[in-house]
Design a protein around this motif. Structure first.
Motif, short mmCIF file in Angstrom:
data_model
loop_
_atom_site.label_atom_id
_atom_site.label_comp_id
_atom_site.label_asym_id
_atom_site.label_seq_id
_atom_site.Cartn_x
_atom_site.Cartn_y
_atom_site.Cartn_z
N ALA A 88 44.67 54.02 29.75
CA ALA A 88 45.24 55.36 30.00
C ALA A 88 46.69 55.19 30.45
CB ALA A 88 44.43 56.08 31.05
N ARG A 89 47.60 55.24 29.51
CA ARG A 89 49.04 55.09 29.78
C ARG A 89 49.81 56.16 29.05
NH1 ARG A 89 50.06 48.52 29.19
NH2 ARG A 89 48.60 47.86 30.83
N GLU A 90 51.08 56.30 29.40
CA GLU A 90 51.94 57.29 28.77
C GLU A 90 52.17 56.94 27.29
OE1 GLU A 90 53.20 60.19 30.15
OE2 GLU A 90 51.72 59.62 31.67
N PRO A 91 52.50 57.93 26.46
CA PRO A 91 52.79 57.65 25.04
C PRO A 91 53.93 56.65 24.88
CG PRO A 91 52.49 60.00 25.39
CD PRO A 91 52.55 59.38 26.75
N VAL A 92 53.91 55.92 23.80
CA VAL A 92 54.97 54.98 23.43
C VAL A 92 55.66 55.53 22.19
CG1 VAL A 92 55.50 52.67 22.59
CG2 VAL A 92 53.76 52.99 24.38
N ALA A 93 56.99 55.73 22.29
CA ALA A 93 57.75 56.34 21.19
C ALA A 93 57.11 57.64 20.74
CB ALA A 93 57.88 55.36 20.02
N GLY A 94 56.56 58.36 21.72
CA GLY A 94 55.94 59.65 21.43
C GLY A 94 54.53 59.58 20.88
N GLU A 95 53.95 58.39 20.81
CA GLU A 95 52.63 58.23 20.19
C GLU A 95 51.60 57.67 21.17
OE1 GLU A 95 52.01 59.42 17.40
OE2 GLU A 95 53.92 59.51 16.32
N ARG A 96 50.39 58.19 21.08
CA ARG A 96 49.25 57.67 21.83
C ARG A 96 47.99 58.01 21.05
NH1 ARG A 96 48.92 59.63 27.85
NH2 ARG A 96 48.57 61.61 26.75
N PRO A 97 47.27 56.99 20.54
CA PRO A 97 47.43 55.56 20.76
C PRO A 97 48.68 55.00 20.06
CG PRO A 97 45.77 55.95 19.10
CD PRO A 97 46.12 57.30 19.65
N SER A 98 49.14 53.86 20.54
CA SER A 98 50.37 53.26 20.06
C SER A 98 50.10 52.07 19.16
CB SER A 98 51.22 52.81 21.25
OG SER A 98 52.23 51.90 20.84
N ILE A 99 50.76 52.05 18.01
CA ILE A 99 50.70 50.90 17.12
C ILE A 99 51.32 49.68 17.80
CG2 ILE A 99 51.54 49.95 14.92
CD1 ILE A 99 51.51 52.84 13.84
N SER A 100 52.44 49.89 18.45
CA SER A 100 53.15 48.77 19.07
C SER A 100 52.34 48.08 20.15
CB SER A 100 54.49 49.23 19.64
OG SER A 100 55.42 49.46 18.60
N LEU A 101 51.65 48.86 20.99
CA LEU A 101 50.84 48.25 22.04
C LEU A 101 49.69 47.45 21.44
CD1 LEU A 101 50.57 50.81 24.99
CD2 LEU A 101 51.92 48.72 24.84
N LEU A 102 49.08 47.96 20.37
CA LEU A 102 48.03 47.20 19.70
C LEU A 102 48.59 45.90 19.15
CD1 LEU A 102 45.23 46.75 18.46
CD2 LEU A 102 46.00 48.09 16.49
N PHE A 103 49.70 45.99 18.41
CA PHE A 103 50.30 44.79 17.83
C PHE A 103 50.68 43.77 18.91
CE2 PHE A 103 52.00 46.31 13.42
CZ PHE A 103 50.72 46.71 13.08
N ALA A 104 51.29 44.24 19.98
CA ALA A 104 51.71 43.33 21.06
C ALA A 104 50.51 42.63 21.69
CB ALA A 104 52.49 44.10 22.11
N SER A 105 49.41 43.36 21.86
CA SER A 105 48.22 42.75 22.47
C SER A 105 47.61 41.70 21.56
CB SER A 105 47.19 43.82 22.82
OG SER A 105 46.55 44.35 21.67
N VAL A 106 47.61 41.96 20.25
CA VAL A 106 47.07 40.99 19.31
C VAL A 106 47.94 39.73 19.28
CG1 VAL A 106 46.67 40.54 16.85
CG2 VAL A 106 45.87 42.67 17.88
N ALA A 107 49.26 39.92 19.30
CA ALA A 107 50.17 38.78 19.32
C ALA A 107 49.98 37.94 20.57
CB ALA A 107 51.61 39.26 19.22
#
Length: 337
Positions: free
Chosen positions: A251-270
């Motif tokens: 439960a976090r604020e949107p990233v680049a206006g989006e929630r769920p965030s593609i970037s947060l998913l990608f960063a976690s996988v990396a």
């Protein structure tokens, strides 16, 4: 750059006037015509050569879905659908996206300007980005709903796959997942789409593809043979570790206006998988996803971006640009031994 030429198609005169008026207020958009159905729209397409069409799903005579299928077979163009906000409307919206529409917006419950004002910014953004849509001509009409013979099993190499998409990539997702064997790589998907469309989309995918498809829940184990979609909620989806990883919903604020965030998913996988992570960004104009590709590369993972985007090798954002029709083969190759 010249204004984007838009053709409005709706059987209701009131809605044609309302939608046309709303679009004319968007800088960089020009409404070139308004048609009352498929027959009039065909003539206007030839006369005005629109670059984008808005199309009502529910029309008498030839329905919007049938006309959309015809467009994608004979003269593909970016089409934005309007549909009712009902359970049946949600299923039709997903079908429209599967056929190749680039987005689907809720039709106003009452014909007043305030109903459209709520979506006008997103609608304008989608129309302007439509010029870059990766359209695919459907030969022989729209694809059927029958499940195809499952592809042969793969020899998985341990990679975890993360996919970032938006509504315009629904057709691409169906095509990609229909190429997946039942024992596909564990796949996490963030798809930005209108509320209410995730459940009917998962239902359609379950009927048509070999792998298991689920809406992700916190604590779910990430396993081979399953495709996990981030829920449409107030959370982001990430994976905690790899291998033997589990999904976490944050439960976090949107990233680049989006929630769920593609970037947060990608960063976690990396972070979790390093070189055993693979990211695929299908969206053409996603600021959130662009940051995610950089996170993939920074973490030592492999990143794929579609050709025709700004996600170029020279900008250090992808390991490999791939044409839309070659993504399936590349993903399966990178995830196999």
């Amino acid at each position: 750059m010249a204004d984007v030429k838009v053709l409005v198609v709706d059987d209701s005169l009131t809605m044609r006037v309302l939608i046309s008026g709303a679009l004319e207020r968007i800088k960089g958009v020009a409404v070139v015509g308004a048609a009352d159905g498929a027959a009039e729209a065909r003539a206007m397409v030839e006369q005005y050569r629109p670059e984008v069409m808005t199309l009502d799903v529910e029309m008498p005579g030839m329905s919007g879905l049938d006309y959309l299928a015809e467009i994608m077979e004979t003269r593909p163009m970016p089409v934005i659908m309007f549909s009712t906000r009902t359970a049946a409307g949600a299923a039709e919206s997903v079908e429209a996206l599967r056929l190749g529409a680039i987005d689907c917006f809720p039709k106003p419950k009452v014909a007043v300007q305030s109903e459209l004002d709520a979506i006008i910014n997103k609608l304008g953004k989608r129309i302007k980005s439509a010029r870059n849509a990766d359209l695919k001509r459907r030969i022989g009409g729209a694809p059927g709903h029958a499940r195809k013979a499952p592809p042969p099993a793969m020899n998985w190499n341990g990679r975890i796959l993360a996919i970032g998409a938006d509504a315009a990539n629904t057709q691409a997702l169906f095509d990609l997942f229909q190429s997946f064997p039942a024992n596909c790589p564990p796949t996490l998907v963030v798809q930005q789409m209108s509320p209410g469309l995730l459940t009917p989309m998962i239902d359609q995918l379950r009927d048509q593809i070999a792998p298991k498809v689920v809406e992700a829940a916190d604590g779910m184990k990430v396993e081979q043979g399953t495709i996990y979609f981030a829920p449409q909620s107030e959370t982001h989806m990430v994976v905690d570790t790899w291998p033997e990883g589990r999904i976490r919903l944050l439960a976090r604020e949107p990233v680049a206006g989006e929630r769920p965030s593609i970037s947060l998913l990608f960063a976690s996988v990396a972070k979790a998988a390093g070189a055993n992570g693979l990211g695929v960004l299908l969206a053409l104009d996603d600021e959130d996803g662009a940051a995610g590709l950089r996170a993939m590369l920074a973490g030592g993972a492999y990143a794929i971006g579609r050709t025709g985007t700004d996600f170029s090798l020279s900008k250090g954002m992808v390991s490999q640009p791939v044409a839309g029709d070659a993504i399936s083969a590349n993903v399966l190759k990178l995830c196999g031994k």
